[in-house]
Design an enzyme around this catalytic site. Structure first.
Site, PDB file in Angstrom:
ATOM      1  N   GLU A 268       0.622 -21.500  26.553  1.00  0.00           N
ATOM      2  CA  GLU A 268       1.293 -22.585  27.107  1.00  0.00           C
ATOM      3  C   GLU A 268       3.036 -22.357  27.245  1.00  0.00           C
ATOM      4  OE1 GLU A 268       3.509 -24.914  24.559  1.00  0.00           O
ATOM      5  OE2 GLU A 268       2.873 -22.785  23.671  1.00  0.00           O
TER       6      GLU A 268
ATOM      7  N   GLU B 241       4.671 -20.690  24.549  1.00  0.00           N
ATOM      8  CA  GLU B 241       4.201 -19.260  24.219  1.00  0.00           C
ATOM      9  C   GLU B 241       3.718 -19.141  22.856  1.00  0.00           C
ATOM     10  OE1 GLU B 241       7.429 -16.764  25.584  1.00  0.00           O
ATOM     11  OE2 GLU B 241       6.754 -17.160  27.711  1.00  0.00           O
TER      12      GLU B 241
END
Length: 721
Positions: free
Chosen positions: A452, A455
């Site tokens: 997401e 990271e």
């Protein structure tokens, strides 16, 4: 990098770069020198000429010049340039060690910086002004050195090259009244006007100028240093009394002779003419993008706005149009210059998500040409054969990290639609089809993402899904403009289904943080009512996914998928405010998510990824840009007064020279220490282009009374026009 062969050094001798009359000290001792590392990431200055032919950039940090980038913004090639002051007998001090350090931009419409350093013992004052030559690859440092005691002192310049992002394999040589460094690909040369009266080269921590002068208050002359962490030193003619002024030229080039020619050419042109040309380039740029908006009430706010536009523009690589890096810095462990982090971490790479933020900020500020270069770069240079955008890449488009983040493929589509780039349909189609066909390692269907926006986790993320839904609707619009009605229908149907599935995947109705439904940070199993646990990473704890929040759901509002007054959105705002917000003297800011661990250790020392899970060794701090996102939400809600306060607070976190950080200190100051007031910058990536872009965008939004970035086509599809 390849080893620099000895025949190249012999060539320097043949061509006369090392004079036959040099002091007979021979090679420097102490090879290969200390392990190279980069300076801390809290930069107080970032400059380059606006002219594209001058592909060299400088940064400032802690009273000295820090990294110089050459030949592109993914390649730091000089670690530092500092000064040493000594009386030759009893003391030797570096400029960066002084407590009194001031830095400012000398012109509100340019990126010319001035550092003023005053000795702790009030023996001397050093004023240094930095520009780059618009016509050459040279950084100029104009120096005024003043004795405050009436006694003469000696002033030495010490440059530490780390050529081609690796300081372990450089070689150095004296070149008459200059000094040069070379590796297999690049070179640096340091010259002075008036000329240095003495020069030497050595190895860091052993025979370099800083080490020699600290030990003996004198400089021994060494002619050469081969294959190691080399350092260049020159004694200037300035004594602080009879001679106060000197101009240093740090030239860069492919070979030592090229770098020296660049430095000498800039010296001949003169620092005054070069500074005028440098300032004129940036002044013309600002005239082309318009004045700061009326939402900014003070001179300081307007200056920061202009600095933000300049910083964003300076973040674009000169030889790869549209390639804007995230930050010219190397935070924490990324600054170690270890092979595993080459190229010295990843902030000075191009991240499609950050590039989207930068481009929308520039477009809001009036530089739509830059935004168009950015989207052309994403689809023309970064996009991979299967249609997705890489997690990040060098400025030339070569991927570095390779995890799949669906928002980084979706955001370029949104940007293309916002800019009316229907000509990008072939790339948009590939990107949209990749999103629809993506599967995770265990067959998880899109909008599952391998990482997401922070990271660190895989799963179903509200912020990622918001970008994917918006991207598909924008792709449908571009498809329609290209006569691809079947594709448009496919994309809209997929977007509608993803919105319908979103509540089950990301809204919990039985979570522990509220009796009413709210968005979670993400789910690991696409069921927000399951008590699935996961470790948060960065030495943090393992938690029930229903107990972990972030404010990424606000992207659903910003991108036009949800109404601002949706009951779940409103309750989620209350939940995140209680869980991850903290009010500082500067303003209210937010952590990325519950118990974030991406930040300094508890004692203030650098973050590292090596600490064991559950140890809570590192602490993520507050992110100012999240206040900007909150302000955009409040505008969508119709609360312009609150949005204006967010803009004010966001503007308070900059340095004295208007660089804006990734993070600021929070409710967890370094243990046992003072001097870390909440709401002030820590040593995170600074300047962070995303923060500057958020400031510009929110300033324009507040003036307009609406969120300019919201794609109208998305809002009309889901919420009505």
């Amino acid at each position: 990098m390849r080893k620099l062969i000895f025949s190249a050094l012999a060539g320097l001798l043949v061509t006369g770069l090392i004079p036959a009359t040099a002091a007979a000290q021979g090679p420097a001792p102490g090879a290969p020198g200390a392990h190279p590392s980069w300076l801390p990431a809290n930069k107080t200055g970032f400059g380059t000429a606006h002219d594209r032919s001058s592909n060299v950039w400088f940064t400032l940090q802690g009273g000295q010049m820090s990294e110089v980038y050459y030949p592109d913004l993914s390649t730091p090639s000089v670690r530092s340039l500092n000064f040493v002051v000594t009386d030759g007998r009893s003391f030797a001090v570096t400029d960066y060690s002084a407590k009194s350090q001031q830095v400012r931009r000398t012109d509100d419409d340019s990126l010319t910086y001035e550092q003023t350093i005053t000795d702790d013992q009030h023996r001397w004052r050093l004023r240094k002004t930095y520009v780059t030559d618009p016509a050459a690859t040279t950084v100029l440092v104009d120096v005024d050195f003043q004795s405050l005691t009436g006694r003469p002192y000696q002033l030495y310049a010490v440059a530490d090259p780390d050529l081609t992002n690796d300081g372990s394999d450089d070689s150095a040589a004296r070149a008459r009244d200059a000094v040069t460094a070379q590796d297999a690909a690049n070179a640096a040369a340091l010259a002075a006007k008036p000329a240095f009266t003495q020069t030497s080269v050595g190895y860091a921590g052993a025979s370099d100028g800083n080490t020699q002068l600290a030990k003996t208050f004198k400089l021994a002359t060494y002619d050469t240093a081969t294959k190691g962490n080399v350092v260049l030193t020159g004694r200037t003619s300035a004594d602080g009394l009879h001679s106060r002024h000197v101009t240093l030229a740090l030239g860069m080039g492919a070979k030592a002779a090229d770098a020296l020619r660049s430095a000498q050419a800039s010296q001949r042109r003169g620092v005054r003419d070069i500074t005028r040309a440098y300032d004129r380039g940036w002044q013309q740029y600002l005239r082309g993008v318009g004045k700061p908006p009326s939402s900014l009430k003070t001179d300081a706010e307007r200056d920061l706005y202009k600095a933000s536009m300049l910083t964003l523009a300076a973040s674009e690589d000169k030889h790869h149009p549209g390639a804007f890096i995230a930050s010219p810095s190397m935070p924490w462990r990324f600054g170690n210059n270890d092979p595993e982090w080459s190229p010295s971490g990843t902030y000075h790479l191009v991240w499609p998500r950050d590039l989207y933020q930068i481009a929308t900020g520039l477009a809001a500020g009036g530089d739509t040409a830059a935004a168009n270069r950015a989207v052309s770069y994403m689809f023309g240079t970064q996009q991979q054969a299967d249609g997705h955008m890489p997690q990040n890449s060098r400025v030339d488009g070569v991927p570095y990290w390779t995890s799949i983040q669906l928002d980084e493929t979706a955001f370029p589509i949104v940007l293309a639609q916002q800019l009316g780039r229907t000509d990008l349909w072939p790339g948009v189609r590939k990107a949209a089809d990749f999103i629809l066909g993506y599967r995770g390692p265990n067959g998880q269907a899109s909008p599952y993402t391998q990482q997401e926006r922070w990271e660190e986790q895989d799963g179903w993320s509200p912020s990622t899904i918001a970008s994917v839904i918006a991207g598909l609707v924008c792709a449908a619009d571009i498809a329609s403009h290209n006569g691809a009605s079947a594709d448009a229908a496919r994309y809209l149907a997929a977007a509608d289904k993803m919105k319908a599935d979103l509540p089950k995947q990301t809204i919990t109705t039985n979570g522990p943080l509220s009796k009413d439904p709210y968005f979670v940070r993400l789910t690991k199993d696409a069921n927000a009512n399951n008590g699935t646990t996961y470790n948060l990473g960065n030495s943090s704890v393992t938690m029930d996914q229903r107990a972990v929040t972030d404010a990424g759901f606000l992207d659903l509002v910003r991108l036009g998928v949800y109404r601002a007054d949706d009951p779940v959105i409103r309750n989620s705002v209350r939940v995140t405010d209680k869980d991850i917000a903290f009010t500082t003297p500067t303003g209210q800011f937010w952590h990325r998510y519950t118990k974030d661990g991406y930040g300094e250790q508890a004692d203030g020392s650098p973050w590292d990824y090596t600490f064991p899970a559950e140890s809570r060794t590192t602490f993520g701090r507050l992110w100012p840009l999240l206040a900007g996102e909150r302000g955009e939400y409040e505008l969508a809600l119709g609360d312009s007064a609150s949005a204006a306060r967010r803009l004010r607070d966001l503007g308070r976190v900059s340095s004295s020279a208007e660089t804006m950080p990734e993070q600021v200190w929070d409710e967890n100051p370094p243990s046992g220490q003072t001097g870390f007031p909440a709401g002030t910058p820590n040593t995170s990536a600074t300047p962070l282009a995303w923060t500057h872009a958020q400031y510009v965008r929110l300033a324009q939004d507040v003036k307009a009374g609406s969120v300019l970035e919201t794609p109208q086509v998305v809002r009309c599809h889901f919420l009505g026009c």
